[in-house]
Motif scaffolding. Structure first.
Motif, short mmCIF file in Angstrom:
data_model
loop_
_atom_site.label_atom_id
_atom_site.label_comp_id
_atom_site.label_asym_id
_atom_site.label_seq_id
_atom_site.Cartn_x
_atom_site.Cartn_y
_atom_site.Cartn_z
N GLU A 144 19.65 -2.40 35.52
CA GLU A 144 18.62 -1.73 36.30
C GLU A 144 17.85 -2.74 37.15
OE1 GLU A 144 16.35 0.45 33.38
OE2 GLU A 144 17.83 2.08 33.30
N GLU A 179 20.09 -3.65 40.03
CA GLU A 179 20.22 -2.51 40.94
C GLU A 179 18.96 -2.31 41.79
OE1 GLU A 179 21.47 0.74 38.45
OE2 GLU A 179 23.46 -0.16 38.17
N GLU A 180 17.82 -2.80 41.32
CA GLU A 180 16.58 -2.73 42.10
C GLU A 180 16.55 -3.80 43.19
OE1 GLU A 180 13.51 -3.14 39.16
OE2 GLU A 180 13.82 -1.11 38.39
#
Length: 174
Positions: A99, A102-103
């Motif tokens: 995550e 992915e940010e």
């Protein structure tokens, strides 16, 4: 029950690289470390769940007791719930890392945000260990740093993830 069999029921192995090795410990590799040939993914023990439980109990008794207490807040403690929790904990590390990336962040930023705290804590522990004069001092130091370790943001995330999926995971095994 073999860890491989448990993992195959609770980890989407086609989406999460999963490796089984000859240790009896559960770990994950998120960012790639210098001078290491390990790939990103989950590293799980290639052994029976009871063997993994016994190894953790004997090698890190404070951590084992902390894990046992966490599991008991959700379900009965045993070799299956211990193994499911341990696998989910490592999966939690993997998900947190993915995550973060992915940010739009990088491995370097992940290390800066999360892993430097862990490294500093281990250095502090090593320095304090030099001052230990007895077995009791070492036991107290281990307990202190196990508690500090559990408070690291990545450890809290992984524990919360594991606890929130524990019952579902155990039910998939039974």
């Amino acid at each position: 029950m073999q860890i491989k069999d448990i993992a195959s029921k609770i980890v989407e192995m086609e989406k999460v690289p999963t490796y089984f090795n000859n240790t009896k410990t559960f770990s994950s590799v998120t960012y790639l470390k210098q001078n290491s040939d390990k790939q990103r993914g989950l590293y799980l023990p290639d052994c029976d769940s009871l063997e993994a439980l016994k190894y953790c109990k004997s090698s890190i008794p404070d951590g084992f007791e902390r894990i046992r207490q966490m599991i008991c807040t959700k379900c009965d403690f045993g070799e299956i719930s211990f193994s499911v929790f341990s696998i989910l904990h490592e999966l939690g590390h993997w998900i947190e890392y993915k995550e973060f990336i992915e940010e739009g962040h990088t491995d370097k930023e992940f290390i800066s945000c999360y892993e430097l705290q862990r490294a500093v804590m281990f250095m502090q522990r090593d320095n304090e260990c030099q001052k230990c004069k007895s077995k009791e001092d070492i036991i107290a130091l281990n307990k202190k740093y196990d508690n500090l370790y559990a408070e690291l943001p990545t450890e809290k995330y992984a524990n919360d993830f594991a606890l929130s999926h524990l019952i579902e995971g155990v039910m998939k095994i039974k």
